[in-house]
Design a protein around this motif. Structure first.
Motif, PDB file in Angstrom:
ATOM      1  N   LYS A 212     -58.107  54.182 -16.305  1.00  0.00           N
ATOM      2  CA  LYS A 212     -57.261  55.184 -16.978  1.00  0.00           C
ATOM      3  C   LYS A 212     -56.829  53.837 -18.524  1.00  0.00           C
ATOM      4  O   LYS A 212     -56.250  55.831 -18.721  1.00  0.00           O
ATOM      5  CB  LYS A 212     -56.095  54.691 -15.396  1.00  0.00           C
ATOM      6  CG  LYS A 212     -55.141  55.990 -16.021  1.00  0.00           C
ATOM      7  CD  LYS A 212     -54.176  55.681 -14.642  1.00  0.00           C
ATOM      8  CE  LYS A 212     -52.873  56.450 -15.118  1.00  0.00           C
ATOM      9  NZ  LYS A 212     -51.643  57.000 -13.768  1.00  0.00           N
ATOM     10  N   ALA A 213     -56.567  53.367 -18.721  1.00  0.00           N
ATOM     11  CA  ALA A 213     -55.938  53.291 -19.662  1.00  0.00           C
ATOM     12  C   ALA A 213     -57.006  53.456 -21.300  1.00  0.00           C
ATOM     13  O   ALA A 213     -56.544  53.677 -21.609  1.00  0.00           O
ATOM     14  CB  ALA A 213     -55.317  51.478 -20.040  1.00  0.00           C
ATOM     15  N   ASP A 214     -58.387  52.558 -20.741  1.00  0.00           N
ATOM     16  CA  ASP A 214     -59.228  52.584 -22.205  1.00  0.00           C
ATOM     17  C   ASP A 214     -59.442  53.431 -22.681  1.00  0.00           C
ATOM     18  O   ASP A 214     -60.687  53.696 -21.861  1.00  0.00           O
ATOM     19  CB  ASP A 214     -59.754  51.188 -21.188  1.00  0.00           C
ATOM     20  CG  ASP A 214     -59.516  50.535 -21.575  1.00  0.00           C
ATOM     21  OD1 ASP A 214     -58.349  49.907 -21.985  1.00  0.00           O
ATOM     22  OD2 ASP A 214     -60.177  49.197 -21.226  1.00  0.00           O
ATOM     23  N   LYS A 215     -59.231  54.990 -22.020  1.00  0.00           N
ATOM     24  CA  LYS A 215     -59.602  56.554 -22.453  1.00  0.00           C
ATOM     25  C   LYS A 215     -59.740  56.002 -24.019  1.00  0.00           C
ATOM     26  O   LYS A 215     -58.936  55.702 -24.702  1.00  0.00           O
ATOM     27  CB  LYS A 215     -58.398  57.365 -21.875  1.00  0.00           C
ATOM     28  CG  LYS A 215     -59.209  57.895 -20.539  1.00  0.00           C
ATOM     29  CD  LYS A 215     -60.105  58.111 -19.901  1.00  0.00           C
ATOM     30  CE  LYS A 215     -59.892  58.292 -18.100  1.00  0.00           C
ATOM     31  NZ  LYS A 215     -61.573  58.423 -17.635  1.00  0.00           N
ATOM     32  N   PRO A 216     -60.433  57.064 -24.647  1.00  0.00           N
ATOM     33  CA  PRO A 216     -61.179  56.969 -25.937  1.00  0.00           C
ATOM     34  C   PRO A 216     -60.157  57.444 -26.656  1.00  0.00           C
ATOM     35  O   PRO A 216     -60.133  56.929 -28.231  1.00  0.00           O
ATOM     36  CB  PRO A 216     -62.238  58.124 -26.163  1.00  0.00           C
ATOM     37  CG  PRO A 216     -62.674  58.221 -24.888  1.00  0.00           C
ATOM     38  CD  PRO A 216     -62.394  58.291 -23.866  1.00  0.00           C
ATOM     39  N   ASP A 217     -58.799  57.762 -26.418  1.00  0.00           N
ATOM     40  CA  ASP A 217     -57.706  58.621 -27.328  1.00  0.00           C
ATOM     41  C   ASP A 217     -57.022  57.034 -27.315  1.00  0.00           C
ATOM     42  O   ASP A 217     -57.036  56.015 -26.984  1.00  0.00           O
ATOM     43  CB  ASP A 217     -57.318  59.570 -26.654  1.00  0.00           C
ATOM     44  CG  ASP A 217     -56.279  59.389 -25.306  1.00  0.00           C
ATOM     45  OD1 ASP A 217     -57.070  58.456 -24.943  1.00  0.00           O
ATOM     46  OD2 ASP A 217     -54.994  59.828 -25.177  1.00  0.00           O
ATOM     47  N   GLY A 218     -56.256  57.251 -29.033  1.00  0.00           N
ATOM     48  CA  GLY A 218     -55.052  55.807 -29.291  1.00  0.00           C
ATOM     49  C   GLY A 218     -56.012  54.854 -30.046  1.00  0.00           C
ATOM     50  O   GLY A 218     -57.735  54.430 -29.978  1.00  0.00           O
ATOM     51  N   PRO A 219     -55.322  53.800 -30.630  1.00  0.00           N
ATOM     52  CA  PRO A 219     -56.170  52.793 -31.165  1.00  0.00           C
ATOM     53  C   PRO A 219     -56.278  51.913 -30.537  1.00  0.00           C
ATOM     54  O   PRO A 219     -55.995  51.390 -29.388  1.00  0.00           O
ATOM     55  CB  PRO A 219     -54.615  52.079 -31.816  1.00  0.00           C
ATOM     56  CG  PRO A 219     -53.070  52.551 -31.422  1.00  0.00           C
ATOM     57  CD  PRO A 219     -54.086  54.351 -30.508  1.00  0.00           C
TER      58      PRO A 219
ATOM     59  N   LYS B  18     -55.806  48.077 -23.427  1.00  0.00           N
ATOM     60  CA  LYS B  18     -55.108  48.878 -24.058  1.00  0.00           C
ATOM     61  C   LYS B  18     -54.200  48.384 -22.716  1.00  0.00           C
ATOM     62  O   LYS B  18     -53.298  49.739 -22.615  1.00  0.00           O
ATOM     63  CB  LYS B  18     -55.109  50.469 -23.644  1.00  0.00           C
ATOM     64  CG  LYS B  18     -56.267  51.128 -24.998  1.00  0.00           C
ATOM     65  CD  LYS B  18     -56.533  51.938 -25.315  1.00  0.00           C
ATOM     66  CE  LYS B  18     -57.664  52.531 -26.127  1.00  0.00           C
ATOM     67  NZ  LYS B  18     -58.163  53.684 -26.286  1.00  0.00           N
ATOM     68  N   LEU B  19     -53.723  48.439 -21.784  1.00  0.00           N
ATOM     69  CA  LEU B  19     -52.986  47.730 -20.828  1.00  0.00           C
ATOM     70  C   LEU B  19     -52.310  47.228 -21.326  1.00  0.00           C
ATOM     71  O   LEU B  19     -52.030  46.201 -21.969  1.00  0.00           O
ATOM     72  CB  LEU B  19     -53.789  47.354 -19.750  1.00  0.00           C
ATOM     73  CG  LEU B  19     -54.287  47.275 -17.958  1.00  0.00           C
ATOM     74  CD1 LEU B  19     -54.140  46.609 -16.866  1.00  0.00           C
ATOM     75  CD2 LEU B  19     -52.977  48.567 -17.575  1.00  0.00           C
ATOM     76  N   THR B  20     -50.952  47.930 -20.791  1.00  0.00           N
ATOM     77  CA  THR B  20     -49.459  46.527 -21.218  1.00  0.00           C
ATOM     78  C   THR B  20     -49.221  45.900 -20.032  1.00  0.00           C
ATOM     79  O   THR B  20     -49.458  45.801 -18.836  1.00  0.00           O
ATOM     80  CB  THR B  20     -48.365  47.490 -21.619  1.00  0.00           C
ATOM     81  OG1 THR B  20     -47.924  47.912 -19.836  1.00  0.00           O
ATOM     82  CG2 THR B  20     -48.567  48.833 -22.324  1.00  0.00           C
ATOM     83  N   CYS B  21     -48.393  44.408 -20.281  1.00  0.00           N
ATOM     84  CA  CYS B  21     -47.888  43.312 -18.710  1.00  0.00           C
ATOM     85  C   CYS B  21     -47.471  44.759 -17.973  1.00  0.00           C
ATOM     86  O   CYS B  21     -47.580  44.612 -16.728  1.00  0.00           O
ATOM     87  CB  CYS B  21     -47.554  42.791 -19.098  1.00  0.00           C
ATOM     88  SG  CYS B  21     -48.055  41.238 -20.166  1.00  0.00           S
ATOM     89  N   SER B  22     -46.733  45.160 -18.565  1.00  0.00           N
ATOM     90  CA  SER B  22     -45.838  45.965 -16.957  1.00  0.00           C
ATOM     91  C   SER B  22     -46.868  46.934 -16.429  1.00  0.00           C
ATOM     92  O   SER B  22     -46.929  47.073 -15.106  1.00  0.00           O
ATOM     93  CB  SER B  22     -44.969  46.592 -18.018  1.00  0.00           C
ATOM     94  OG  SER B  22     -44.561  47.688 -17.056  1.00  0.00           O
TER      95      SER B  22
ATOM     96  N   VAL C 231     -50.849  46.804  -8.873  1.00  0.00           N
ATOM     97  CA  VAL C 231     -51.783  45.996  -7.551  1.00  0.00           C
ATOM     98  C   VAL C 231     -50.722  46.354  -7.346  1.00  0.00           C
ATOM     99  O   VAL C 231     -50.572  45.680  -6.084  1.00  0.00           O
ATOM    100  CB  VAL C 231     -52.555  44.707  -7.882  1.00  0.00           C
ATOM    101  CG1 VAL C 231     -54.031  44.409  -7.759  1.00  0.00           C
ATOM    102  CG2 VAL C 231     -50.981  43.519  -8.708  1.00  0.00           C
ATOM    103  N   SER C 232     -49.336  47.101  -7.314  1.00  0.00           N
ATOM    104  CA  SER C 232     -48.360  47.480  -6.623  1.00  0.00           C
ATOM    105  C   SER C 232     -48.420  48.136  -5.404  1.00  0.00           C
ATOM    106  O   SER C 232     -47.638  47.598  -4.196  1.00  0.00           O
ATOM    107  CB  SER C 232     -47.145  47.540  -6.679  1.00  0.00           C
ATOM    108  OG  SER C 232     -47.924  49.344  -6.976  1.00  0.00           O
ATOM    109  N   GLY C 233     -49.911  48.437  -4.926  1.00  0.00           N
ATOM    110  CA  GLY C 233     -49.307  48.792  -3.300  1.00  0.00           C
ATOM    111  C   GLY C 233     -51.132  47.955  -2.585  1.00  0.00           C
ATOM    112  O   GLY C 233     -50.630  48.227  -1.550  1.00  0.00           O
ATOM    113  N   ASN C 234     -51.222  46.926  -3.256  1.00  0.00           N
ATOM    114  CA  ASN C 234     -52.281  45.823  -2.370  1.00  0.00           C
ATOM    115  C   ASN C 234     -51.318  45.273  -1.492  1.00  0.00           C
ATOM    116  O   ASN C 234     -50.588  44.557  -2.485  1.00  0.00           O
ATOM    117  CB  ASN C 234     -53.282  45.455  -3.969  1.00  0.00           C
ATOM    118  CG  ASN C 234     -54.105  46.196  -3.992  1.00  0.00           C
ATOM    119  OD1 ASN C 234     -53.846  47.334  -5.277  1.00  0.00           O
ATOM    120  ND2 ASN C 234     -55.257  46.587  -3.662  1.00  0.00           N
TER     121      ASN C 234
ATOM    122  N   SER D 197     -58.981  50.357 -12.068  1.00  0.00           N
ATOM    123  CA  SER D 197     -59.411  51.411 -11.523  1.00  0.00           C
ATOM    124  C   SER D 197     -58.002  51.117 -13.065  1.00  0.00           C
ATOM    125  O   SER D 197     -58.011  52.510 -13.392  1.00  0.00           O
ATOM    126  CB  SER D 197     -58.678  52.317 -10.548  1.00  0.00           C
ATOM    127  OG  SER D 197     -57.321  51.772  -9.818  1.00  0.00           O
ATOM    128  N   ALA D 198     -57.171  50.782 -12.982  1.00  0.00           N
ATOM    129  CA  ALA D 198     -55.983  50.217 -13.919  1.00  0.00           C
ATOM    130  C   ALA D 198     -56.699  50.880 -15.570  1.00  0.00           C
ATOM    131  O   ALA D 198     -56.071  51.350 -15.758  1.00  0.00           O
ATOM    132  CB  ALA D 198     -54.920  49.421 -13.711  1.00  0.00           C
TER     133      ALA D 198
END
Length: 622
Positions: free
Chosen positions: A84-91, A99-103, A109-112, A80-81
């Motif tokens: 959410k990150a890989d929407k068409p907008d942006g480079p 397009k996720l960053t490490c942070s 998975v902070s809630g798992n 799901s992350a």
């Protein structure tokens, strides 16, 4: 709260032809709320029949599963992350990455919760998708030999965004075909009602069948994770469809938010605002977990704080920010300050929180600070103490006005430290002033009897106030950022990036010693069945269908020690009507013995307390 059953829920808007997705905890999501939604499970993104998804393959390859019980939830939180990150907008990201960053990958998975594998290999899996990762930093895996082979994204299972269809075309066509149909008024098929206005809601309240013990009013039902349903409900009223409860109205005066707006949406709206709003967003991102915040409503949280004494962070932060609430009772509409609302007697079931208004404080001479201490820093845990402080200062750093709110320390609801506020008004902060304020606060913060760790909670409240006042002092050394848990919002150049950007990345190191002495023992070989666990196809006891006419048993525990047991009675409820029978010591056949456990040298322990319960919590029946 554990995240083992996370799924992706997708909604389609036929007017804009857009699909929106969010992760959710399926154990809290009521089926009635999923009309016209598409649900994607871990088996839906990859399985033995159609091949595994790169998330599942990388979880297996980084040795990120042991018992595997939490792995499908981990898999869907990461997926799901990525969605959410890989929407068409942006480079576009580099080939093979998202397009996720490490942070962001770490927070995915902070809630798992995982109880056996440890988070390092799970985080390695998350980071392997991040565009800014250094692959050499990732730990032991079966894709390249650590220390000798070159780490390369080409050796990882290939990832490309959009490979999984989260909303099938046939479902879109079905929804488009129903667009012109006149919607049923408040259809109550199978006991599920969805009013479309406040008037329709009140007509349901006035129905002769309305009974708050058997009818549950829900927006997202996440409160059931905190307060387990005491009984079965035969009717539900879903208030998500009422437009007044979903309003988001930004003006020069402030921000009005409908009570049914999700916490995630509130964070998004507040992130793009003044320093006070940005700080609220930062604090809210530590409430619950991502998949709960996606559906949990801000109004539901505040209502639980008012009605059920829930130790809410949101109520504390909104109290300090000078918020007001609009409440609809059976007879009239009320506008109350957050403090007045929290201090009222608990609302009845027919009182509806409509909206919350947060004033815009601007950024001139206003300092706002929030803090919380809890067992887990990224949220998913109730606070030991939370606080929010707002101060307006003059040019000479004299405190003109101040609000100090504390919550969750063992009181019914968030409160203001009025005595300390009155003392600080008109004063310039010095060491002597801080000392006096701290002494006053110790008298104000008084956890109720029975609260765990009372001294610790008081010391936390004192340290939060000390850090805040120290940052206001003229000639005092500024506290390090480590002391102010959320950074500080003093008037000056703002350094607010994304919410939570000041959180340090998780770093770890792995020392490996390879030996061929017991080959292949000790080699990093992918565990057989790891992908099966990640896809959710692995069969656990709870996945085995119950046989026909299966009966479920539950122990009945004594509530008192050294008490004569007169009998077992059930309070009248829908649940008690399902009870088939009760088995106690009296039902043990002739010649049988009342033995639950036999321990060498310590003798035996009774299965049922009879005729006296020896301790509170002893089994007295099934």
């Amino acid at each position: 709260g554990c995240g083992a059953c996370v799924v992706l829920i997708s909604k389609y808007n036929p007017a804009t032809d857009e699909v929106t997705e969010h992760s959710a905890s399926s154990c809290l999501t009521l089926v009635g709320s999923l009309n016209h939604c598409s649900v994607t499970t871990s088996e839906g993104i990859g399985n033995t029949r159609h091949g595994y998804h790169p998330v599942q393959q990388r979880l297996a390859g980084f040795h990120a599963s042991q018992c595997g019980f939490c792995t499908p939830g981990m898999c869907m939180s990461i997926f799901s992350a990525l969605v959410k990150a890989d929407k068409p907008d942006g480079p576009a990201p580099p080939t093979g990455f998202s397009k996720l960053t490490c942070s962001e990958a770490e927070h995915a998975v902070s809630g798992n919760l995982c109880r056996c594998t440890g988070y390092r290999p799970i985080l390695d899996t998350c980071k392997s998708f991040a565009a800014d990762v250094d692959l050499e930093d990732l730990g032991l895996n079966s894709f390249w030999k650590k220390g000798t082979d070159r780490a390369d994204v080409g050796k990882l299972p290939e990832y490309s965004s959009g490979a999984v269809c989260t909303f099938p075309e046939f479902l879109k066509s079905e929804i488009k075909g129903q667009m012109n149909d006149i919607p049923a008024a408040i259809a109550g098929q199978d006991g599920w009602y969805h009013p479309k206005s406040i008037e329709e809601l009140h007509s349901l309240f006035d129905s002769n069948w309305f009974d708050e013990n058997s009818v549950k009013i829900v927006a997202s039902n996440t409160g059931a994770g905190v307060y387990k349903d005491q009984d079965l409900y035969d009717k539900y009223i879903d208030i998500q469809g009422i437009p007044e409860l979903s309003v988001i109205d930004r003006s020069s005066k402030g921000l009005e938010i409908g009570a049914a707006v999700s916490i995630s949406k509130v964070i998004e709206v507040f992130s793009d605002g003044t320093p006070v709003f940005t700080k609220i967003a930062g604090h809210l991102s530590k409430v619950a977990s991502p998949f709960v915040r996606n559906t949990a409503t801000v109004g539901g949280n505040v209502i639980m704080a008012q009605r059920l004494q829930f130790p809410s962070d949101i109520a504390t932060v909104l109290l300090a920010a000078g918020s007001t609430v609009t409440v609809q009772t059976a007879s009239k509409m009320l506008r109350l300050t957050m403090e007045e609302f929290l201090e009222q007697p608990p609302c009845d079931a027919k009182t509806i929180l409509l909206s919350i208004f947060v004033p815009d404080w601007g950024s001139d001479n206003v300092i706002f600070e929030t803090s919380r201490a809890s067992p887990r820093p990224f949220g998913n845990a109730v606070s030991f103490v939370n606080s929010a402080f707002l101060a307006r200062t003059s040019g000479q750093l004299v405190i003109e006005d101040i609000c100090l709110a504390f919550g969750a320390y063992g009181v019914d609801h968030a409160t203001r430290a009025r005595k300390v506020e009155e003392f600080l008004k008109g004063k310039s902060v010095s060491a002597a002033v801080i000392l006096e304020a701290v002494q006053l606060l110790k008298d104000v913060i008084s956890p109720s009897e029975g609260t765990t760790h009372p001294e610790y909670r008081v010391s936390l409240a004192v340290s939060f106030l000390f850090s805040f006042l120290s940052s206001l002092g003229n000639n005092l050394n500024e506290p390090a950022n480590a002391i102010a848990p959320n950074g500080s919002c003093a008037n000056g150049p703002e350094k607010h990036g994304t919410v939570g950007s000041d959180d340090l990345p998780v770093r770890s190191r792995q020392e490996l010693v390879f030996s061929d002495e017991y080959k292949p023992v000790g080699k990093p070989i992918t565990k057989a069945g790891a992908e099966l666990q990640a896809s959710g196809e692995a069969v656990y006891v709870d996945d085995i269908p119950a046989p026909k006419d299966c009966i479920y048993g539950a122990f009945i525990y004594s509530t008192h020690p050294h008490a004569h047991i007169k009998g077992v009675n059930f309070r009248p409820s829908l649940a008690s009507e399902k009870v088939i029978g009760v088995i106690t010591a009296k039902d043990i056949p002739a010649g049988g013995k009342n033995v639950g456990a036999g321990i060498n040298m310590l003798g035996t322990e009774a299965l049922f307390g009879d005729p006296v319960s020896e301790f509170a919590g002893q089994n007295i029946g099934i």
